[in-house]
Design a protein around this motif. Structure first.
Motif, PDB file in Angstrom:
ATOM      1  N   PHE A 169       2.740  10.040   5.789  1.00 10.24           N
ATOM      2  CA  PHE A 169       2.599   8.537   5.962  1.00 10.24           C
ATOM      3  C   PHE A 169       3.531   7.935   6.957  1.00 10.24           C
ATOM      4  O   PHE A 169       3.297   6.970   7.554  1.00 10.24           O
ATOM      5  CB  PHE A 169       2.671   7.894   4.587  1.00 10.24           C
ATOM      6  N   LYS A 188       0.725  -1.244   0.051  1.00 10.09           N
ATOM      7  CA  LYS A 188      -0.260   0.030  -0.210  1.00 10.09           C
ATOM      8  C   LYS A 188       0.892   1.368   0.137  1.00 10.09           C
ATOM      9  O   LYS A 188       0.499   2.209  -0.583  1.00 10.09           O
ATOM     10  CB  LYS A 188      -1.029  -0.154   1.104  1.00 10.09           C
ATOM     11  N   LEU A 189       1.835   1.407   0.675  1.00  8.19           N
ATOM     12  CA  LEU A 189       2.701   2.575   0.857  1.00  8.19           C
ATOM     13  C   LEU A 189       3.180   3.139  -0.646  1.00  8.19           C
ATOM     14  O   LEU A 189       3.086   4.174  -1.053  1.00  8.19           O
ATOM     15  CB  LEU A 189       3.863   2.379   1.838  1.00  8.19           C
ATOM     16  N   PRO A 190       3.843   2.327  -1.433  1.00  6.42           N
ATOM     17  CA  PRO A 190       4.097   2.756  -2.797  1.00  6.42           C
ATOM     18  C   PRO A 190       3.099   3.353  -3.310  1.00  6.42           C
ATOM     19  O   PRO A 190       3.283   4.169  -4.036  1.00  6.42           O
ATOM     20  CB  PRO A 190       4.752   1.130  -3.409  1.00  6.42           C
ATOM     21  N   VAL A 195       5.600  11.914   2.317  1.00  8.08           N
ATOM     22  CA  VAL A 195       6.527  11.174   3.628  1.00  8.08           C
ATOM     23  C   VAL A 195       6.266  11.243   4.601  1.00  8.08           C
ATOM     24  O   VAL A 195       6.131  10.486   5.719  1.00  8.08           O
ATOM     25  CB  VAL A 195       7.989  11.025   2.976  1.00  8.08           C
ATOM     26  N   ALA A 229       0.465   4.820  -2.430  1.00  7.41           N
ATOM     27  CA  ALA A 229      -0.057   5.934  -1.928  1.00  7.41           C
ATOM     28  C   ALA A 229       0.982   7.052  -2.211  1.00  7.41           C
ATOM     29  O   ALA A 229       0.660   8.132  -2.453  1.00  7.41           O
ATOM     30  CB  ALA A 229       0.071   5.833  -0.487  1.00  7.41           C
ATOM     31  N   LEU A 230       2.302   6.822  -2.422  1.00  7.71           N
ATOM     32  CA  LEU A 230       3.555   7.786  -2.613  1.00  7.71           C
ATOM     33  C   LEU A 230       3.220   8.204  -3.987  1.00  7.71           C
ATOM     34  O   LEU A 230       3.298   9.208  -4.420  1.00  7.71           O
ATOM     35  CB  LEU A 230       4.798   7.299  -2.115  1.00  7.71           C
ATOM     36  N   VAL A 259       7.709  15.275  -0.125  1.00  6.29           N
ATOM     37  CA  VAL A 259       8.316  15.315   1.349  1.00  6.29           C
ATOM     38  C   VAL A 259       7.253  15.295   2.300  1.00  6.29           C
ATOM     39  O   VAL A 259       7.027  14.728   3.506  1.00  6.29           O
ATOM     40  CB  VAL A 259       9.286  16.472   1.690  1.00  6.29           C
ATOM     41  N   HIS A 289       7.514   7.488  -8.190  1.00  8.94           N
ATOM     42  CA  HIS A 289       8.422   7.595  -7.194  1.00  8.94           C
ATOM     43  C   HIS A 289       9.830   7.337  -7.616  1.00  8.94           C
ATOM     44  O   HIS A 289      10.817   7.902  -7.332  1.00  8.94           O
ATOM     45  CB  HIS A 289       8.016   6.600  -6.109  1.00  8.94           C
TER      46      HIS A 289
END
Lengths: 160, 160
Positions: free
Chosen positions: A126, A25-27, A123, A29-30, A120, A42
DNA sequence: CCTCAAGACTTGAAGCGTCAACTAATGCGG
DNA sequence: CCGCATTAGTTGACGCTTCAAGTCTTGAGG
């Protein structure tokens, strides 16, 4: 099931599932934030950022690939796209013609400056703000230990 | 650069870069093992695993998507491929025709049984064995806190 | 010198994921 | 019961990553 396999204990399983959730999930979202606000991946962001604080805003492809955690092939495709957008130029190294040096152009630098604050902030939102300073320290240690198993013999934060 | 932005402190930056490295490399390493040994994606594996310990080896698509940390669209494509391989079948729910229920077939179950030990071994090698039990506990807490920011209001390990 | 293996990329095809658009079934308000 | 918004899922196009194969240098051996 299989007898010889050592399955995961409940604690191991829940920890692993949480990490797996993070990896999935984090990738996304970024990438979503970067894509929406700047039309960058990213990975593309890391490429531009990696160039921006290298001497002469330049770096050979292999280095850059290592820095951005990607394969040379992936980098080659991405740099081609960034070159089409005018953010980067490539030229063969004088001295060793096998080497390609990528350089961040002025428009590329300006674009990165536009994109950076939003990234930033994401980051921070999250990751950083979700954790105490102590946890942040734990996370670094944990991530480095795992990375060392996944990819032994990588330069561990020396390029900083 | 920009004045209003709060940039990352050195400690924050190194921790973040380690996590970023993890996000880029761990998925690849796990996918590589599964792909080589079983021709499965990590996501496909999670789908089969999610079905295998559900009642009747069946689960509705939305649930399964949540379990496997993917979008419904992604799941739909993947299940179509798994169906072509004979590992899964789909049929509309009786009672609510909007719902599709996916079921693991016997061949699909057998295949999962073949694939599981290798995958578990990889997870052990890369993650579990790299950490102390204490770190594993820290990791779960950290990952859950980040996930809560990324995707608020998700079922936090209840489906287990 | 010449050859040939190794190094450093680049390229093209194939597969997967995402996004937006679409279909189909429910159920609620009038 | 009729109309329509909502819910659940599917699909197609497009973009990105990977993998394998290709190009073009170097450098070392003979």
């Amino acid at each position: 099931m299989n007898e010889g396999t050592r399955w995961l204990e409940p604690d191991e399983l829940t920890a692993w599932m949480s990490l797996a959730g993070l990896m999935f999930k984090l990738p996304g979202a970024l990438d979503y934030q970067l894509q929406r606000d700047s039309g960058l991946t990213h990975f593309e962001y890391l490429v531009l950022a990696g160039l921006s604080d290298s001497p002469n805003r330049s770096r050979r492809m292999s280095d850059l690939a290592g820095f951005a955690n990607g394969s040379l092939s992936r980098l080659s495709h991405v740099v081609k796209r960034l070159e089409r957008r005018g953010f980067v130029v490539r030229r063969p190294d004088e001295g060793d013609g096998r080497i390609t040096v990528a350089t961040l152009t002025d428009p590329g630098y300006d674009f990165l400056v536009m994109a950076a604050p939003g990234h930033v902030a994401a980051v921070r939102q999250f990751v950083i703000d979700a954790l105490t300073p102590e946890q942040l320290g734990q996370l670094k240690v944990i991530a480095d230990q795992i990375l060392d198993k996944v990819d032994p013999g990588r330069p561990c934060s020396e390029s900083w």
